[in-house]
Design a protein around this motif. Structure first.
Motif, short mmCIF file in Angstrom:
data_model
loop_
_atom_site.label_atom_id
_atom_site.label_comp_id
_atom_site.label_asym_id
_atom_site.label_seq_id
_atom_site.Cartn_x
_atom_site.Cartn_y
_atom_site.Cartn_z
N GLU A 20 -20.94 -31.81 -18.25
CA GLU A 20 -20.14 -31.96 -19.30
C GLU A 20 -18.79 -30.79 -19.20
O GLU A 20 -18.65 -29.92 -18.70
CB GLU A 20 -20.95 -31.13 -20.37
CG GLU A 20 -20.32 -31.36 -21.83
CD GLU A 20 -21.38 -30.73 -22.94
OE1 GLU A 20 -20.83 -30.65 -24.11
OE2 GLU A 20 -22.40 -30.47 -22.63
N ILE A 21 -17.65 -31.59 -19.63
CA ILE A 21 -16.46 -30.75 -19.89
C ILE A 21 -16.16 -30.16 -21.19
O ILE A 21 -16.24 -30.86 -22.16
CB ILE A 21 -15.37 -31.79 -19.55
CG1 ILE A 21 -15.49 -32.18 -18.01
CG2 ILE A 21 -13.90 -30.80 -19.43
CD1 ILE A 21 -14.53 -33.34 -17.78
N PHE A 22 -16.04 -28.83 -21.08
CA PHE A 22 -15.70 -27.99 -22.43
C PHE A 22 -14.37 -27.87 -22.44
O PHE A 22 -13.59 -27.34 -21.64
CB PHE A 22 -16.59 -26.79 -22.70
CG PHE A 22 -17.88 -26.93 -22.57
CD1 PHE A 22 -18.61 -26.56 -23.79
CD2 PHE A 22 -18.58 -27.46 -21.62
CE1 PHE A 22 -20.06 -26.76 -23.97
CE2 PHE A 22 -20.12 -27.47 -21.80
CZ PHE A 22 -20.73 -27.26 -22.94
N THR A 23 -13.71 -28.05 -23.62
CA THR A 23 -12.18 -27.98 -23.59
C THR A 23 -11.75 -27.24 -24.94
O THR A 23 -12.32 -27.73 -25.98
CB THR A 23 -11.36 -29.31 -23.52
OG1 THR A 23 -11.68 -30.10 -22.20
CG2 THR A 23 -9.93 -29.13 -23.67
N GLY A 24 -11.00 -26.39 -24.88
CA GLY A 24 -10.38 -25.76 -26.03
C GLY A 24 -9.03 -25.10 -25.99
O GLY A 24 -8.36 -25.14 -24.90
N GLY A 25 -8.71 -24.35 -26.88
CA GLY A 25 -7.35 -23.58 -26.89
C GLY A 25 -7.36 -22.21 -25.94
O GLY A 25 -8.48 -21.98 -25.45
N ALA A 26 -6.29 -21.96 -25.39
CA ALA A 26 -6.28 -20.86 -24.60
C ALA A 26 -5.09 -19.97 -25.08
O ALA A 26 -4.06 -20.60 -25.20
CB ALA A 26 -5.97 -21.36 -23.10
N VAL A 43 2.50 -29.10 -27.00
CA VAL A 43 3.84 -28.60 -27.06
C VAL A 43 3.91 -27.36 -27.50
O VAL A 43 3.26 -26.81 -28.22
CB VAL A 43 4.73 -29.54 -27.92
CG1 VAL A 43 6.10 -29.18 -28.13
CG2 VAL A 43 4.74 -30.99 -27.07
N ALA A 44 4.62 -26.16 -26.79
CA ALA A 44 4.86 -25.02 -26.98
C ALA A 44 6.24 -25.09 -27.88
O ALA A 44 7.49 -25.44 -27.47
CB ALA A 44 5.02 -24.01 -25.95
N ARG A 66 7.14 -20.22 -15.36
CA ARG A 66 6.25 -19.13 -15.48
C ARG A 66 5.29 -19.57 -16.36
O ARG A 66 5.67 -20.35 -17.18
CB ARG A 66 6.82 -17.77 -15.78
CG ARG A 66 7.70 -17.19 -14.70
CD ARG A 66 6.90 -16.92 -13.42
NE ARG A 66 6.40 -15.47 -13.45
CZ ARG A 66 5.47 -15.13 -12.70
NH1 ARG A 66 5.40 -15.70 -11.73
NH2 ARG A 66 5.18 -13.80 -12.62
N MET A 67 3.86 -18.91 -16.50
CA MET A 67 3.06 -19.26 -17.34
C MET A 67 2.38 -17.72 -17.71
O MET A 67 1.90 -17.28 -16.35
CB MET A 67 2.02 -20.22 -17.04
CG MET A 67 0.94 -20.36 -18.11
SD MET A 67 -0.28 -21.74 -17.78
CE MET A 67 -1.39 -21.03 -16.63
N TYR A 100 4.75 -25.58 -22.81
CA TYR A 100 3.55 -26.23 -23.15
C TYR A 100 2.52 -25.12 -23.05
O TYR A 100 2.78 -23.97 -22.89
CB TYR A 100 3.09 -27.08 -21.89
CG TYR A 100 3.15 -26.06 -20.68
CD1 TYR A 100 1.73 -25.89 -20.13
CD2 TYR A 100 4.08 -26.13 -19.87
CE1 TYR A 100 1.57 -25.28 -18.95
CE2 TYR A 100 3.91 -25.31 -18.50
CZ TYR A 100 2.67 -25.22 -18.03
OH TYR A 100 2.67 -24.45 -16.93
N ILE A 101 1.29 -25.24 -23.58
CA ILE A 101 0.20 -24.73 -23.85
C ILE A 101 -1.09 -25.44 -23.38
O ILE A 101 -1.43 -26.31 -23.68
CB ILE A 101 -0.32 -24.36 -25.29
CG1 ILE A 101 1.13 -23.43 -26.03
CG2 ILE A 101 -1.49 -23.48 -25.57
CD1 ILE A 101 1.03 -23.45 -27.45
#
Length: 518
Positions: free
Chosen positions: A272-278, A322-323, A418-419, A487-488
């Protein structure tokens, strides 16, 4: 960031039962304790002594507790401190420790250990990377074995965040001094839900559950008492090999999935792939003290030249947002809601006009630097094509991680990617205040108004006032176009079905929060 070749010639570092080791677990092994959770990592830890590093490996999260804990929504809760009080002027914070807390070696936690931990970080002779994070603390006074007061020169509403960070994990003073140079490699002794069992450098870090752990945070299931017997943090640098091991069942969790990795496993019923904000943000930067980047019109032109939606679709395959501003929206209170309104829409003609007004109507030729990783390389290629449309030619230069950092420190950068990842607005102080010049202020932004706004935000009496202050900081940075926020990235984790009751966390999952192996 340290990278390890795989496999390496390794030295097995096993925690023996001694005055410098974890306390022996005399309980009979239960069914749960026989089941290990295996997590794949792309690189090894630098050290497990968080006083000596800013490269905080996830293992530290489970070995060391902090005075204050944070839940998955970044709310503050009691940790090793059962409660705290703040004076009316905000200059004195009194913390009351939970009683009967023990370190992994069996010794009892006292306020003296808390004072020693923070004082050691603050001591210039320690040369801790976290020293500046605790600079606002004037003095720590031990009132009794379970009570301490933190005294400040000025109000500092961000104190709770600092005390909840990995850098503030509480260490046993006696164990640290007894272990000497072996602390952080052979030994790491905290009060956390897991103990260091062994670290085979370049291969794996093995943690075993702390059977005595009864003082976890109330917001966790069963107060954070661990159910999984062992956590194996396996170093597998190769992306393809990590996915092969996951599908074979030799690894149960793979973090920081790229779009390519997700595509290879999304139809696997066992995963299972869990995806959320970071709390991460990727951006294009430049040395603002050098031509042509010292002209705000050029910086604004660069912001207008970038088609962020195209980048999200073609580079990240939709697995990013989009950031618009300088903080990610997941930092709900601190994020400036006017970022999109005040920001720069994609507009080629406007970018060309601004370059013409700045005296670069015939275009520019610049270097575009990035780390030598798949996403960065693809992103650089898309940016190269987009910038060419406004008359900016770029030569892409890819670097290994360490040499990339060296290049920035030496001030050789032009355009570069950079990130960052951080859970607090003070990241803007870290990257954009004059006191951090020339590194980590790699944008070389030295601006008195920015410094004044940040200082004002940091020294107000309340968190609410601090939030408003950082909104002003972000608004001003957008106006000055100091970066090009792009980007985020989505935070995606692959979890095998054997791992039950898994809870997504934007930073590091709490495997002691009711998680168990089927």
């Amino acid at each position: 960031m340290n990278k390890w070749m795989y496999p390496l010639l390794v030295a097995v570092l096993i925690v023996f039962i001694s005055g410098c080791s974890s306390k022996a677990n005399k309980d009979t092994k239960s069914k749960d304790e026989k089941k290990a959770l295996v997590i794949a990592y792309d690189r090894d830890a630098e050290t497990l002594n968080h006083i000596k590093t800013s490269d905080y490996h996830n293992a530290l999260t489970y070995i060391f507790d902090k005075l204050v804990s944070r839940d998955n929504d970044f709310n503050f809760h009691p940790g090793l401190a059962e409660k705290w009080e703040t004076s009316e002027d905000g200059l004195k914070w009194t913390f009351y420790l939970k009683k009967n807390v023990t370190f992994h070696d069996g010794s009892k936690l006292t306020a003296h250990d808390v004072k020693w931990t923070i004082d050691t970080i603050k001591d210039p002779e320690t040369a801790s990377p976290a020293q500046s994070e605790f600079e606002p603390i004037k003095e720590i006074v031990v009132e009794d074995d379970h009570t301490l007061s933190i005294l400040l020169d000025k109000p500092y509403p961000n104190l709770l965040f600092r005390l909840s960070s990995t850098a503030a994990g509480i260490i046993s003073k006696d164990a640290y001094e007894k272990c000497g140079d072996e602390y952080g490699s052979k030994y790491a002794i905290g009060t956390g839900p897991y103990k260091l069992k062994e670290w085979i450098k370049g291969d794996k870090i093995v943690l075993e559950k702390n059977p005595d752990y009864e003082w976890g945070p109330e917001w966790m299931e069963n107060n954070g008492k661990p159910l999984i017997g062992e956590i194996v943090m396996k170093m597998i640098p190769e992306e393809n090999l990590r996915m092969m091991e996951l599908e074979a069942g030799n690894v149960h969790i793979v973090r920081d999935l790229t779009p390519t990795m997700m595509g290879s496993i999304e139809k696997n019923a066992d995963i299972e792939i869990f995806t959320g904000g970071a709390p991460r943000l990727g951006y294009l930067a430049f040395p603002t003290d050098k031509e042509p980047f010292n002209d705000v019109k050029v910086r604004r032109a660069l912001n207008h030249a970038i088609n962020k939606k195209e980048i999200i679709d073609h580079v990240f395959r939709g697995h990013a947002e989009v950031a618009h501003g300088y903080l990610p929206p997941i930092l709900k209170e601190e994020y400036y809601e006017g970022s999109e309104k005040d920001g720069y829409e994609y507009n080629v003609e406007k970018a060309k006009q601004l370059l013409k007004e700045a005296g670069y109507g015939d275009g520019l030729t610049l270097n575009l630097a990035a780390e030598n990783a798949s996403n960065y390389g693809r992103l650089a290629e898309v940016l190269q094509a987009q910038l060419l449309e406004v008359g900016i030619k770029t030569d892409i230069q890819l670097y290994e991680s360490s040499s990339y950092t060296d290049m920035l420190k030496e001030g050789k950068q032009e355009l570069f990617l950079r990130m960052y990842g951080w859970q607090n607005a003070d990241i803007l102080d870290w990257f954009l205040s004059s006191k951090q010049f020339p590194f980590p202020n790699h944008s070389r932004w030295q601006d008195q108004k920015t410094d004044d706004l940040i200082q004002a935000a940091e020294q107000v009496p309340t968190w609410e006032e601090r939030v408003k202050g950082y909104h002003e900081v972000q608004k001003y940075l957008i106006e000055q176009a100091v970066w090009v926020p792009i980007y985020i990235p989505s935070n995606s984790i692959a979890v095998r079905k054997e791992v039950q009751n898994f809870k997504f966390d934007p930073i590091a999952p709490d495997y002691n929060d009711g998680v168990y192996m089927e």
